[in-house]
Design a protein around this motif. Structure first.
Motif, PDB file in Angstrom:
ATOM      1  N   ASN A  48      -6.670   8.342   4.822  1.00  0.00           N
ATOM      2  CA  ASN A  48      -5.773   8.239   3.671  1.00  0.00           C
ATOM      3  C   ASN A  48      -5.161   9.580   3.294  1.00  0.00           C
ATOM      4  O   ASN A  48      -4.060   9.637   2.735  1.00  0.00           O
TER       5      ASN A  48
ATOM      6  N   SER B   4       0.830  -1.205   0.000  1.00  0.00           N
ATOM      7  CA  SER B   4       0.000   0.000   0.000  1.00  0.00           C
ATOM      8  C   SER B   4       0.866   1.257   0.000  1.00  0.00           C
ATOM      9  O   SER B   4       0.528   2.250  -0.652  1.00  0.00           O
ATOM     10  N   GLY B   5       1.980   1.219   0.739  1.00  0.00           N
ATOM     11  CA  GLY B   5       2.768   2.433   0.914  1.00  0.00           C
ATOM     12  C   GLY B   5       4.088   2.491   0.172  1.00  0.00           C
ATOM     13  O   GLY B   5       4.745   3.536   0.167  1.00  0.00           O
TER      14      GLY B   5
ATOM     15  N   THR C 197       5.011  12.330   7.407  1.00  0.00           N
ATOM     16  CA  THR C 197       4.372  11.068   7.049  1.00  0.00           C
ATOM     17  C   THR C 197       4.892   9.925   7.907  1.00  0.00           C
ATOM     18  O   THR C 197       4.123   9.077   8.379  1.00  0.00           O
TER      19      THR C 197
ATOM     20  N   ILE D 169       3.520  -0.398   6.746  1.00  0.00           N
ATOM     21  CA  ILE D 169       3.461   0.883   6.031  1.00  0.00           C
ATOM     22  C   ILE D 169       4.666   1.744   6.407  1.00  0.00           C
ATOM     23  O   ILE D 169       5.308   2.359   5.544  1.00  0.00           O
TER      24      ILE D 169
ATOM     25  N   SER E 262       2.830   7.528  10.681  1.00  0.00           N
ATOM     26  CA  SER E 262       2.899   6.060  10.725  1.00  0.00           C
ATOM     27  C   SER E 262       3.307   5.581  12.112  1.00  0.00           C
ATOM     28  O   SER E 262       2.787   4.564  12.602  1.00  0.00           O
TER      29      SER E 262
ATOM     30  N   HIS F 140       7.800   3.041   3.978  1.00  0.00           N
ATOM     31  CA  HIS F 140       8.280   4.411   3.842  1.00  0.00           C
ATOM     32  C   HIS F 140       9.787   4.498   4.087  1.00  0.00           C
ATOM     33  O   HIS F 140      10.502   5.219   3.378  1.00  0.00           O
TER      34      HIS F 140
ATOM     35  N   ASN G  63       4.892   5.415  -2.477  1.00  0.00           N
ATOM     36  CA  ASN G  63       4.578   6.806  -2.163  1.00  0.00           C
ATOM     37  C   ASN G  63       5.814   7.692  -2.048  1.00  0.00           C
ATOM     38  O   ASN G  63       5.878   8.760  -2.662  1.00  0.00           O
TER      39      ASN G  63
ATOM     40  N   TYR H 155      -1.205   9.235   2.989  1.00  0.00           N
ATOM     41  CA  TYR H 155      -0.721   9.178   1.608  1.00  0.00           C
ATOM     42  C   TYR H 155      -0.567  10.535   0.931  1.00  0.00           C
ATOM     43  O   TYR H 155       0.149  10.654  -0.061  1.00  0.00           O
TER      44      TYR H 155
END
Length: 469
Positions: A285, A27-28, A309, A166, A313, A170, A31, A289
């Motif tokens: 989100n 998902s991450g 960000t 997540i 997290s 990152h 990004n 994100y």
């Protein structure tokens, strides 16, 4: 139920770590190094056009597809939950699902050397299918093996692993998200996939599945004996399972038309679907994100926004751990009500601080005040709206309608996630930070809706079945 602690913890970790990691990590993962991927796509298109630079709009469209296709895969995976969980079993479906993620990793890793962004996009699609399946298979399994007293905590481990992964994604993006190293980011995900495939050989199938779907009392008893250390408790648990089996068979609720034909089951399905939608439409989100775009718009540097960000997290992880200790003692409904209340209040304050920070005479500290309240918003989400929707359907909807219901509600979850991802930046461009007004209204609506939600904390399956009668 008294469990053999080592075997039980081993089983929970084998299921949660392998499944939750893939869900959160993929998902991450794209990004942080988004600019690197866009430049890679642009380079490939330039080579194919024999040195002619492609329009920036074309690159944006290709990149948007690469981002969106993960959610589309998630929708497809969600649609397959009911079929695979009932036909192949919970454990075997989770095991074979690792084959999908290994294929996905292969496509994304080798897409660079083959200079084919189409392979990258297809790999993202397969990763989405894997995540969509995991979002239903893992909570179903955890709910069906967990003792009633701390069933919520056990099922919430899945969400904890998602938020941890997540953060890992990152960090991996910061360390490996370069022109030459980015394939290694995806190769990292092979480790938890292999870990789960090996560990699952030693884990039992869900006793409920073995008794109610495969109609094998012997195999169900053997699975219970692997988890429970007391033979008398195994006999007691088997009696409860057989009583549950007899009751749910009278409902004949394995098909959607039959589920919709039973008012209490239909209402439960709708409530669980709304909660799953709320998990995505509450605004989380935007913080996880799109923080770079949000806080970059009020004067924060890109590096500072990236650190923000990572901070979000970290807050998610800490508060999700806290929720493990509260979800069974405080209750699902109270935790969700607290979550929506906090998100509505802190989104309102965040809106004010963002508007103030973007004004011409704003104080330089205002954007950092906005970050603080954004952290409070994230914390509010993590204690309720984050973990509970993933397992509430498997807990509230009885067997044999469980797999079908989970498939429907997880599909709704992915559709809502896709909607936010595809519309937020456009809405922000149109109405600026006032886009957060939408999330305030939605959080208030979800709060009011949750007031009528039945409490299932520490209730046995037989007690929940009585609610339908």
């Amino acid at each position: 139920m008294t469990v053999c602690r080592f075997k039980f913890i081993f089983t929970v970790l084998a299921i949660s770590v392998g499944s939750g990691f893939q869900h959160g990590y993929h998902s991450g993962i794209i990004n942080v190094p988004a600019k690197v991927f866009r430049q890679w796509i642009k380079t490939i298109k330039t080579e194919r056009l024999l040195g002619q630079t492609p329009p920036e709009r074309e690159i944006t469209i290709i990149w948007s597809v690469a981002v969106a296709v993960f959610s589309i895969g998630g929708m497809l995976g969600a649609c397959l939950i009911g079929y695979f969980s009932d036909r192949c079993g919970r454990k075997r479906s989770i095991m074979w699902n690792n084959g999908i993620i290994l294929l996905a990793i292969g496509f994304t890793v080798f897409s660079k050397s083959m200079k084919a962004f189409e392979l990258f996009i297809f790999g993202r699609f397969l990763a989405g299918i894997n995540a969509g399946l995991n979002g239903g298979l893992c909570p179903i399994y955890l709910v069906e093996i967990a003792p009633d007293y701390y069933r919520g905590a056990v099922a919430s481990v899945y969400q904890l692993v998602i938020v941890v992964s997540i953060l890992i994604s990152h960090i991996a993006g910061l360390l490996l998200g370069t022109d030459d190293m980015w394939p290694l980011m995806f190769a990292v995900a092979v480790i938890p996939a292999v870990f789960q495939m090996v560990c699952l050989w030693f884990c039992p199938e869900s006793p409920r599945y073995l008794l109610m779907q495969r109609e094998s009392e012997k195999k169900a008893r053997r699975a219970l004996m692997w988890i429970i250390e007391d033979i008398d408790l195994v006999n007691t648990e088997m009696e409860d399972l057989m009583t549950e089996d007899n009751l749910v068979r009278q409902m004949h609720a394995s098909l959607l038309r039959r589920v919709l034909g039973i008012p209490s089951l239909k209402n439960s399905l709708i409530m669980c679907a709304v909660l799953n939608v709320s998990q995505q439409l509450c605004g989380i989100n935007t913080m996880v994100y799109f923080s770079t775009e949000i806080f970059g718009g009020v004067g924060m540097t890109e590096d500072a926004a990236t650190c923000t960000t990572l901070g979000f997290s970290s807050v998610l992880i800490v508060m999700t751990v806290l929720s493990l200790f509260l979800v069974d003692s405080v209750g699902r409904r109270r935790m969700m009500l607290f979550s929506f209340t906090g998100m509505a209040i802190f989104t309102l304050i965040l809106l004010y601080t963002l508007v103030a920070a973007s004004s011409a005479n704003a104080s330089g500290y205002m954007k950092y005040i906005a970050v603080v309240f954004a952290c409070f918003f994230v914390a509010s989400y993590a204690v309720g709206a984050g973990p509970i929707p993933w397992f509430i359907t498997a807990e509230l909807v009885v067997y044999p309608a469980r797999s079908l219901a989970v498939s429907i509600t997880v599909f709704c979850n992915w559709v809502a996630s896709f909607m936010v991802a595809q519309t937020f930046l456009s809405l922000q461009e149109a109405i600026d930070n006032y886009v957060f007004t939408i999330f305030i209204i939605l959080d208030i609506f979800f709060f009011c809706y949750t007031l009528n939600f039945p409490e299932t904390s520490r209730l046995s399956a037989l007690t929940i079945i009585e609610m339908y009668q």
